[in-house]
Design an enzyme around this catalytic site. Sequence first.
Site: not given
Length: 146
Positions: A9-10, A17, A22, A73, A76, A97, A99, A106
């Site tokens: 998502p996103n 964004r 990012y 990725n 969330a 995985e 990111h 964070r």
Amino acid sequence: MQLLAIHGPNLNLLGSREPGLYGSASLEQINDDLRCRAGSLGVEVDCFQSNHEGALVDRIHDARGQVDGILINAGAYTHTSIAIRDALLAVAIPYVELHLSNVHTREPFRHHSFLADRAVGVICGFGAGSYGLALEGLVAHLRAQP
Ligand code: DQA
């Protein structure tokens, strides 16, 4: 070798964004770069993005028997989704995985991943470069298998 890149998502909003976090590359640019790098490595990569947990689960199910490895990725959902973890384990396809951001620098709720402990490896913090690094790692891992 057939690979699948899954974006959660996103991530469709990449480029606009939170660019300070990012970066400025759009998802389309990231996918183009991935396909190009995959071609150089002699592998193929199919790219899929959804904002919906069930659609991500369905795409993982569809990969069964079709795909040798997955780059994911999960956005969330990394930090919340037992369903995506279960889908990855159900199809038993090796996955990396990744990111864009270094999630460990964070908020504390981003430090836990439901996917990481069963991944081949985890890459984070290199911006759009995380995708290329994850691709190289996954291909090297798969090629090293007997
Ligand atoms: C992200 C990190 C996640 O914590 C966040 O929810 C995202 C993007 C990353 O690529 O840095 O959506 O997966």
